[in-house]
Design a protein around this motif. Structure first.
Motif, short mmCIF file in Angstrom:
data_model
loop_
_atom_site.label_atom_id
_atom_site.label_comp_id
_atom_site.label_asym_id
_atom_site.label_seq_id
_atom_site.Cartn_x
_atom_site.Cartn_y
_atom_site.Cartn_z
N LYS A 1 38.52 34.36 39.53
CA LYS A 1 37.93 35.36 40.58
C LYS A 1 36.44 35.13 40.71
O LYS A 1 36.03 35.18 41.87
CB LYS A 1 38.46 36.83 40.19
CG LYS A 1 37.85 37.97 41.17
CD LYS A 1 37.74 39.46 40.24
CE LYS A 1 36.86 40.41 41.03
NZ LYS A 1 35.70 40.21 41.18
N VAL B 1 42.07 31.51 50.14
CA VAL B 1 42.03 32.11 49.13
C VAL B 1 40.85 32.40 48.66
O VAL B 1 40.56 33.33 48.06
CB VAL B 1 43.00 31.64 48.25
CG1 VAL B 1 42.32 30.40 47.31
CG2 VAL B 1 43.59 32.58 47.20
N PHE C 1 39.62 35.58 49.96
CA PHE C 1 39.96 36.78 49.17
C PHE C 1 39.48 37.02 47.87
O PHE C 1 39.19 37.95 47.49
CB PHE C 1 41.60 36.63 49.14
CG PHE C 1 42.37 36.42 50.17
CD1 PHE C 1 42.30 37.48 51.18
CD2 PHE C 1 43.54 35.74 50.35
CE1 PHE C 1 42.90 37.56 52.31
CE2 PHE C 1 44.22 35.57 51.74
CZ PHE C 1 44.04 36.43 52.62
N ASN D 1 49.04 37.12 56.67
CA ASN D 1 48.03 37.54 55.42
C ASN D 1 47.25 38.75 56.06
O ASN D 1 45.94 38.87 56.02
CB ASN D 1 47.15 36.36 55.46
CG ASN D 1 47.75 35.00 54.95
OD1 ASN D 1 48.68 35.31 54.04
ND2 ASN D 1 47.40 34.03 54.78
N SER E 1 49.52 41.16 48.50
CA SER E 1 49.16 42.02 49.47
C SER E 1 49.38 43.37 49.11
O SER E 1 49.96 43.88 48.22
CB SER E 1 50.13 41.62 50.71
OG SER E 1 51.44 41.86 50.43
N ARG F 1 42.93 41.32 43.45
CA ARG F 1 44.31 41.33 44.06
C ARG F 1 44.85 39.82 43.84
O ARG F 1 45.87 39.47 43.99
CB ARG F 1 44.67 41.47 45.61
CG ARG F 1 44.19 42.94 45.83
CD ARG F 1 44.79 43.10 47.54
NE ARG F 1 44.58 44.53 47.72
CZ ARG F 1 45.76 45.24 47.75
NH1 ARG F 1 47.05 44.70 47.26
NH2 ARG F 1 45.71 46.58 47.82
N ILE F 2 43.93 39.12 42.89
CA ILE F 2 44.13 37.54 42.84
C ILE F 2 44.92 37.49 41.38
O ILE F 2 44.28 37.94 40.36
CB ILE F 2 42.90 36.76 42.83
CG1 ILE F 2 42.41 36.76 44.29
CG2 ILE F 2 43.51 35.19 42.29
CD1 ILE F 2 43.46 36.19 45.45
N TYR G 1 48.16 35.87 45.57
CA TYR G 1 47.33 36.89 46.26
C TYR G 1 48.45 38.02 46.44
O TYR G 1 49.52 37.96 47.15
CB TYR G 1 46.89 36.46 47.63
CG TYR G 1 46.23 37.70 48.43
CD1 TYR G 1 45.07 38.44 47.99
CD2 TYR G 1 46.91 38.30 49.58
CE1 TYR G 1 44.64 39.51 49.01
CE2 TYR G 1 46.48 39.35 50.24
CZ TYR G 1 45.32 39.94 49.82
OH TYR G 1 44.92 41.09 50.58
#
Length: 735
Positions: A158, A631, A634, A517, A616, A641-642, A614
Motif C-alpha cells: 500500500k 491499482v 487505488f 470498478n 469494493s 481496501r487493498i 481490491y
C-alpha cells in the motif's frame, strides 16, 4: 535515552556550521519539546518515536537545504497528531510560521477510502501559501520508506504504491531528483521484490565490465578538458533499477537490450564573466568532437529550463565497444538545483522566475482546491494528469509562452487562456493551417484559437483533453442537477438489466458496479446518466452467456446460487465477504464457494501471475496484476481496501489471453504456429490473425490459457519456430 541523544548529536553535526546561535537554540527547543511530547511512544520497528522526526529534520537540512523554521516544523510535525498538544500550543511556543507548517502536515481523520486524497488536497491548499509544507511531507515519506521493513506485507504494498503514485511525481515536479530516485528505488524494492533483486543481480554481474567502459570513455574527455583549461568534475551514475524495469516493460526489451544504462555527468566550475550556457556548449563541442552524437538525443534544458527549474545539456553519444552513453553537462549551480530543487533556487538570483513558474502550476489546480463540490477521487485523478507529464511550450499569436503537459490539445490550450475561449472554441490555426479542436499540440507550436458565439462545450471533448483545468470546465458545463443524472442513469441501467433477461436484484447491480470498478450504485447511475458510461454487454457482465467462452470482458464470479437456493441467498455471500482477513493473502481457488471475486478487465490477470485484491464497497474482490496502473491509483487513494492475493493451481478453468508475434514470413509458418498451439500444447484458439508486409509478418492470437506455466511454455516453444523473432503477451484484450 543515550540512543536518542546520540542520534540528535549526529543531526547537530550536519547543521551546526550552517546556523547562528539563536537559530540553533530554536532548533534545540523544538527537539526538547518534541522529545518530551513523544516520550514512551515507539514506532513499529521498536525504536523510540522521536527518532523519526530527527531523521526527517536531517533530510530537510542536508538533502533539501531548508532553514531553521522548516527544521523546527520537521521536528514537531507529528506532535499535534499523536499527542495532546494543539496547533495553538505550537504557535504560542514557536510562532505562527512553524504552527502553520505543522498544521499543513497534520493528517486528517476520516474514512479509509478518502483519507489520502483529502490529505493531499489539504497539503496543496497550504502549498499555495508555503511550499515548505510539501517539502517536509516528501522528507517524511522518504524516511518512512527507508524504514518500511517493520511493516506488514499488505502495508508495504500500500505505502509503496501510494509513494509511486503521488510522492514520486511531487518530488519530480519540485525538482528533487535525488529524493525522487530514492523513493522510486525503495517503492520498487517493496512492491516488486523479485524483479528488483533480479536487476540488482544483473547490474552486479556487469560491474567490472562497466567500470572498464567508464574509464575508457572518460579518459579522452578529461585529457581534452585539461588542455582547454576547463575546471570540472567528471563522474558517472547508473540508471536506477526502477528506470531499467520501466524501460524493459514499456519497450518490451530484455535487460541486455537497454543501451543507456550509464550516464556520464560533467559538472563545470563556472568561470565568472562568461555565460554558463556558453561554457556548457563549449564542453558539448569537446564531447561531440571525440564521440559521434545520436542526432535525435540532444536535449537543451539550459536555453529553456524545465518547469521545475532543471537546467542541463544532455547528449547521447556512441562510446567505446559500440555502446550508447548519455552525457549530462551542467554547472555547479545547475547541479545543486537538480539535486535540491526548489530550495536551491533561494541561493541564486533567478528565484523570482522559478516562483512564477511554481505559481502558474499551483494556479492550474486552485480551481479544484476551492471547489467545495469537488469529489476527492475526481480531484486526485485530474491532479495526477498534470503532475508527472512532460511539458511542452506553446506560443500565442503575440509570442507569449504557455507551458502545458505533453499530449495537450487545442481545447486544453484554449481553456488554459480563458474559460470563455475554451467554451466557444471551434478550432485553431497553427502556422496558417486550420486544425480541429482535437489536434495534439507539438512543442514550439504558435497557436491562434478560433471561436464562434454558437459553439458550446461538447461531452466528447473529454475523450481527448489532458489538463485538469479543461476537464473540470467541460464537466462543469454539463453539471445539471445531480438528482436528474441519477434518475436518468437509474432508468438506463434498469432497462439494460431487463433487456438482458436478468432480475433487478442488488446482486446483479453489484456485478455491474464491480465490472466498471466503481464504488456504489449512485456513482454508477450518475456516470451512466451523464453519458460517461455505456450500458453495453450487460448480459455478459451478469453471466447470462456464461456457457459461451467468447466473452468481451472476462469476468468470473464464484458465488453462483445453487438451483434450490432462494433469490436472497446473496446475504450469505456478503457475510462471508466481510469476514475476509485483510492481513493475510486472499487465496484464489478454482471452483471456490461463497466468496465473490472477479478478474479486472484493465489488466486481465491469469493464474500464476502476481496479483493484488481490491475490496469494493460491497465486499466484492477485484483481482488486478500488481503492476496495473489502475491499482496504483487505488493504492494511493483507498489503500486500506487493498489486500494481497495468491493463486492456487488452476487446471480446469481457462482464460482468454492475447499474444503478439512478429518475424520473417516463410511458407508454412502459420500452419506450424497453429500446430504448436493446438496439437502440441492442446490449447484452444479463439482467433488467429496474420498480416504480412514485404517479408515481415505480425500475428495476433487469442487463446484460452489455464495458467502462467502453460503460457510461458507456449511462448518458449513458439520462439523456437524458425522465422519468429519475438512473442509477447498483450495485456489489453481489445484495442
Amino acid at each position: 535515552m543515550s540512543y536518542i541523544e546520540d542520534r540528535y548529536q549526529d543531526f547537530l553535526k550536519v547543521i551546526q556550521d550552517k546556523f547562528d546561535e539563536e537559530r540553533l537554540q530554536r532548533i534545540e527547543k523544538a527537539f526538547r519539546f518534541a522529545n518530551a511530547a513523544h516520550d514512551g511512544i515507539k514506532r513499529k520497528s521498536g525504536e523510540p518515536y522521536i527518532i523519526h522526526p530527527i531523521a526527517v529534520a536531517k533530510i530537510i537540512a542536508k538533502d533539501i537545504g531548508l532553514g531553521a523554521t522548516s527544521i523546527c516544523a520537521a521536528l514537531l510535525h507529528d506532535v499535534v497528531e499523536d499527542t495532546e498538544y494543539s496547533v495553538a500550543d505550537i504557535e504560542n511556543m514557536f510562532g505562527e510560521k512553524v504552527a502553520k507548517i505543522v498544521d499543513g502536515l497534520t493528517k486528517l481523520s476520516g474514512d479509509f477510502d478518502s483519507r489520502q486524497a483529502l490529505t493531499l488536497k489539504k497539503m496543496l491548499m497550504t502549498l499555495s501559501d508555503d511550499v515548505r509544507v510539501i517539502l517536509i511531507k516528501i522528507a517524511d515519506r522518504l524516511h518512512n520508506m527507508q524504514t518500511l521493513d517493520s511493516m506488514m506485507p499488505h502495508k508495504k504494498i500500500k505505502i509503496a504504491g501510494e509513494t509511486l503514485f503521488l510522492y514520486v511525481p511531487l518530488a519530480h515536479r519540485l525538482g528533487l531528483y535525488a529524493i525522487k530516485n530514492e523513493l522510486e528505488e525503495l517503492s520498487f524494492k517493496y512492491k516488486h521484490p523479485e524483479e528488483y533483486n533480479q536487476i540488482i543481480y544483473l547490474l552486479h554481474n556487469q560491474e567490472e565490465k562497466r567500470n572498464y567502459l567508464v574509464n575508457e570513455f572518460i579518459k579522452p574527455i578529461n585529457e581534452k578538458l585539461n588542455i582547454e583549461n576547463i575546471e570540472c568534475s567528471v563522474s558517472h551514475r547508473l540508471k536506477s533499477t526502477y528506470s531499467i524495469w520501466q524501460k524493459m516493460k514499456k519497450k518490451g526489451v530484455s535487460f541486455n537490450e537497454i543501451y543507456d544504462l550509464l550516464a556520464i555527468r560533467i559538472v563545470i566550475k563556472a568561470k565568472p564573466n562568461i555565460s554558463e550556457k556558453r561554457q556548457c556548449f563549449d564542453v558539448l563541442s569537446i564531447v561531440t568532437d571525440i564521440y559521434k552524437p545520436k542526432p535525435d538525443r540532444i536535449r537543451d534544458w539550459i536555453t529553456m529550463p524545465k518547469v521545475n527549474g532543471y537546467e542541463s545539456l544532455h547528449v547521447t553519444v556512441m562510446g567505446p565497444q559500440g555502446k550508447w552513453v548519455e552525457v549530462q553537462i551542467r554547472t555547479e549551480r545547475m547541479d545543486e538545483i537538480a539535486e535540491r530543487g526548489f530550495a536551491a533556487h533561494y541561493r541564486y538570483k533567478d528565484i523570482s522566475t522559478y516562483e512564477n513558474e511554481l505559481e502558474t502550476w499551483i494556479e492550474r489546480i486552485r480551481d479544484h482546491l476551492q471547489n467545495p463540490e469537488s469529489d476527492a477521487f475526481e480531484f486526485l485523478d485530474d491532479f495526477k494528469l498534470n503532475l508527472y507529464s512532460t511539458e511542452i511550450n506553446i506560443f500565442t499569436p503575440k509570442g507569449d509562452m504557455i507551458t502545458l503537459p505533453q499530449g495537450s490539445t487545442i481545447i486544453d490550450f484554449a481553456y488554459d487562456i480563458h474559460t470563455d475561449l475554451g467554451n466557444k472554441c471551434i478550432g485553431a490555426k497553427i502556422n496558417l493551417k486550420l486544425v480541429p479542436v482535437s489536434h495534439v499540440l507539438q512543442n514550439g507550436d504558435q497557436v491562434e484559437i478560433l471561436t464562434s458565439e454558437n459553439q458550446t462545450p461538447k461531452l466528447e471533448w473529454l475523450k481527448f483533453t489532458t489538463t485538469a483545468k479543461a476537464r473540470a470546465k467541460i464537466k462543469d458545463a454539463f453539471k445539471l442537477e445531480k438528482k436528474e443524472h441519477i434518475e436518468r442513469g437509474k432508468e438506463i441501467v434498469e432497462e439494460a438489466i431487463k433487456n438482458a433477461n436478468a432480475p433487478l436484484t442488488s446482486n446483479n447491480l453489484k456485478k455491474i458496479i464491480a465490472h466498471f470498478n466503481l464504488n456504489n450504485k449512485e456513482q454508477l447511475y450518475s456516470e451512466v446518466g451523464m453519458g460517461f458510461l455505456e450500458m453495453e454487454g450487460v448480459d455478459e457482465i451478469l453471466g447470462k452467456k456464461s456457457e459461451n467462452k467468447l466473452v468481451k470482458y472476462w469476468n468470473i464470479t464464484f458465488s453462483r446460487k445453487k438451483k434450490d437456493e432462494p433469490e436472497n441467498a446473496e446475504k450469505d455471500t456478503q457475510k462471508t465477504g466481510k469476514s475476509i482477513d485483510r492481513k493475510k493473502p486472499f487465496i484464489l481457488k478454482e471452483g471456490q464457494d461463497n466468496v465473490k471475486y472477479s478478474l479486472a478487465k484493465c489488466c486481465n490477470p491469469i493464474p500464476g501471475e502476481k496479483v493484488i485484491g481490491y475490496i469494493s464497497s460491497d465486499e466484492h474482490i477485484i483481482i488486478h496484476k500488481t503492476g496495473c496502473k489502475e491499482v496504483e491509483k487505488f493504492l494511493s487513494s483507498q489503500g486500506e481496501r487493498i489486500i494481497t492475493a495468491e493463486w492456487t493451481k488452476f487446471k480446469r478453468q481457462s482464460y482468454l489471453t492475447r499474444l503478439r508475434l512478429d518475424g520473417f514470413d516463410r511458407v508454412g509458418i502459420v500452419n506450424e504456429v497453429t500446430n504448436v498451439i493446438s496439437k502440441e500444447h492442446n490449447i484452444n484458439m479463439r482467433s488467429v490473425k496474420f498480416d504480412t508486409n514485404e517479408g515481415i509478418f505480425e500475428g495476433d492470437l487469442f487463446l484460452y490459457i489455464h495458467n502462467t506455466d502453460d503460457l510461458n511454455n507456449l511462448i518458449s516453444r513458439l520462439t523456437r519456430i524458425k522465422g519468429i523473432d519475438t512473442v509477447s503477451r498483450v495485456e489489453k484484450l481489445y484495442d
